[in-house]
Enzyme design. Sequence first.
Site, PDB file in Angstrom:
ATOM      1  N   HIS A  21      -4.163   0.951  12.008  1.00 28.69           N
ATOM      2  CA  HIS A  21      -3.895  -0.283  12.751  1.00 28.69           C
ATOM      3  C   HIS A  21      -5.229  -0.966  13.046  1.00 28.69           C
ATOM      4  O   HIS A  21      -6.097  -0.361  13.686  1.00 28.69           O
ATOM      5  CB  HIS A  21      -3.166   0.091  14.041  1.00 28.69           C
ATOM      6  CG  HIS A  21      -2.791  -1.071  14.906  1.00 28.69           C
ATOM      7  ND1 HIS A  21      -2.870  -2.377  14.480  1.00 28.69           N
ATOM      8  CD2 HIS A  21      -2.341  -1.120  16.184  1.00 28.69           C
ATOM      9  CE1 HIS A  21      -2.478  -3.173  15.456  1.00 28.69           C
ATOM     10  NE2 HIS A  21      -2.158  -2.443  16.499  1.00 28.69           N
TER      11      HIS A  21
ATOM     12  N   ASN B 202     -10.386  -2.775   2.348  1.00 26.84           N
ATOM     13  CA  ASN B 202     -10.047  -2.773   0.923  1.00 26.84           C
ATOM     14  C   ASN B 202     -11.305  -2.513   0.099  1.00 26.84           C
ATOM     15  O   ASN B 202     -12.407  -2.494   0.645  1.00 26.84           O
ATOM     16  CB  ASN B 202      -9.473  -4.137   0.517  1.00 26.84           C
ATOM     17  CG  ASN B 202      -7.994  -4.286   0.860  1.00 26.84           C
ATOM     18  OD1 ASN B 202      -7.311  -3.314   1.158  1.00 26.84           O
ATOM     19  ND2 ASN B 202      -7.503  -5.508   0.804  1.00 26.84           N
TER      20      ASN B 202
ATOM     21  N   HIS C  76       0.826  -1.222   0.000  1.00 27.97           N
ATOM     22  CA  HIS C  76       0.000   0.000   0.000  1.00 27.97           C
ATOM     23  C   HIS C  76       0.856   1.266   0.000  1.00 27.97           C
ATOM     24  O   HIS C  76       0.509   2.263   0.634  1.00 27.97           O
ATOM     25  CB  HIS C  76      -0.945   0.034   1.211  1.00 27.97           C
ATOM     26  CG  HIS C  76      -1.954  -1.057   1.231  1.00 27.97           C
ATOM     27  ND1 HIS C  76      -3.225  -0.932   0.717  1.00 27.97           N
ATOM     28  CD2 HIS C  76      -1.888  -2.335   1.691  1.00 27.97           C
ATOM     29  CE1 HIS C  76      -3.900  -2.062   0.880  1.00 27.97           C
ATOM     30  NE2 HIS C  76      -3.101  -2.931   1.459  1.00 27.97           N
TER      31      HIS C  76
END
Length: 732
Positions: free
Chosen positions: A339, A148, A75
């Site tokens: 996170h 995603n 990413h």
Amino acid sequence: MSDSQKTNKSSKDQDLEANRVEPKPEMTTNQGVKVSDDKNSLKVGSRGPTLLEDFILREKITHFDHERIPERVVHARGAGAHGVFKVYESLADYTTAKFLQDPSVETPVFVRFSTVAGSRGSADTARDVRGFATKFYTEEGNFDLVGNNMPVFFIQDAIKFPDLIHSVKPEPHHEIPQASSAHDTFYDFISLTPESMHMLMWVMSDRAIPRSFRMMEGFGVHTFRLINAQGKVHFVKFHWKPVLGIHSLVWDEAVKLAGKDPDFHRRDLWEAIEGGDYAEWELGLQLIPEEDEEKYDFDLLDATKIIPEDLVPVKIVGKMTLNRNPDNFFAETEQVAFHTGNIVPGIDFSNDPLLQGRNFSYHDTQLIRLGGPNFAQIPINRPVVDVNNNQRDGYHQMNVNKGRVSYHPASLDGHSPTEVPIPAGGFGSYLERVEGSKIRERSISFADHYGQARLFWNSMSVPEKKHISSALQFELGKVETREVRVRMLEHLARINEVLASQVAAALGEVVKDGKVTPADGTGVAPALADFSKAVSETTASGGLQRASGLSLVEKPKFPVDNVKTRKVAVLVTDGVPAEQVTAFKEALVAAGAKAEVLASHLGQVKGADGTAVAVDKTFTTSGSVMYDAVFIPGGKNAEALRNQGPIRYFIAEAYKHAKPVVTVDEGADLVKKAITLEGITEPESAKKAPDNRSLGLIIGQGSDVKGLVGQLLAAFESGRFYDRPNIEEMAV
Ligand code: HDE
């Protein structure tokens, strides 16, 4: 500054100072010392060696030398934006999370979109999964939804992640190819990892080449838990539904955009927000009562499976609006640290082994990427609530912690923070009862690797199936090792034989009864079977053969799907009927769409009645791939453009990419010339499909440009016109 210094400076400084319109702050070193000359280093005489004592030079160069931090291991390339989130109604029935209780509460968010495989400098339109990571700055601390644009993943267990990523990244001996999965190592790994097959179908589909970040869905992928005040648990899947609907590029556009505008997606997001067209998504939840955990023939903990929306509908619960671009890319978009482990009370993990592994990885990677344990103090990562604990020191510590107490419990000077009981808002993990033997094993409930790949395939429309087939032909065609290609064909045959034989034909192979043999050129060519009949038996899909919400052509049902910000190119030259351009732009803008006027040069062209028509871009710097449709005004304009090859190419390309083409009067001849092919009838006859749907070729009168815009908007709503006859034979 003394007069002599001033004289000295002006005599040696040959750079032009910008005209100062407002007082600027005085330049200093990082130590606050004012800098008198930032353009000449300190030398012995004007032609002599540079002096080591030049602390101004040393500081500037040293800082520059250390400007880069490691890019994200995956990413790496992304774009971010600030915004807000609000729930529509309280979700107290499901969760105690405060930001999901009150529709009047606006929670700030920061979102980062990304590609996965490419480096920071790679092109936006690579065929890839897109990251869609959201940081909610809630009044109970940060909640990160690190998702995603596809609802499943390649692997079921985090321990395989480094292998997956090593296989897809450029091959280590020569660093080729960049930002592409079309190479041996990726398919070597994938073909030995059948659990990837469902995800592979998504990555080969149009979802992997979005038209815009603003026009793609987001998914939390894993199953999480929501817990309410009574301790009742619902499993939950998170969805983001784009208000603009889901739209994709076609592969040829993606390839060309990578050269014409490698920042296509970044620019699109940036410009939309700058222009006040804020990007919006609705948050959706699939909620499964805890007691239904084992109701399905797939496992909720298996990240290679969706829960079909037909089985558990998506409940729309709120809206996110991205309304502010970052002030500084590095400080915000690059330094933001997401996170999966950042959760707030009322939300908890499930035992999905992929999620459990992610919970370790994100913090770990940020320690190295952001240079130490204090990255949560960087403004973009800082919670909006106070942070109090006994963690101390470390690289880049920004706090001056006072007093001598840095431990707990403490009775000394009163700086030690106290714990917060769970009922008063302290985080409490869900009291799940767990027992079992320590074992390296995957649950048998994760064993089906093909059923949902088939479900996805079955749910696609014919054009989408063709795109998947072409994508696989491209990708596997680039694989040099025959054994790897053959293994992949064997997997494809288990998903669908028609798909497998189509791909096999391009690879010089034949697939029959799941077996692959080389094509000898004499036998029957693999049947170009009708994709619409190519339905396969599904498993692990709740008994469904097809699922809603997967096909983009058949349009997932969205709360809204509109034409806002769709962009139309208007091709002009001198002699253009200016009133047509004006009427077109006005009607389009009134609907929220955009028009850009393109000509052979910047500045303006002269309209037929002498009115100047302002030009936005040139034919050279743009291309049809940057637009959603094209409009060619009539009159002398169309006549003058008719013999220009690049203009005909522009129109033909838009037509081939199945986008609306609009023209009036004399423009009809130009369009016909551009898209008529030898041997096929005039394109006007293709204006209607057999079922009388418009095929997006809109030809009308210059006196009714407004009416044509109405047709254009309707054409946008019906998506791309893949069933235009003969577009596959066009040479563009
Ligand atoms: Fe990530 N992933 N991931 N991932 N991921 C990272 O974190 C990882 C996975 C996702 O814009 C890294 O800060 C493991 C699934 C996004 O900054 C790293 C596994 C999903 C982003 C990492 C996965 C994602 C990342 C790299 C398998 C969708 C970009 C740099 C267990 C639900 C966030 C970083 C941003 C980034 C690890 C799988 C989404 C290395 C170990 C599944 C959107 O920590």
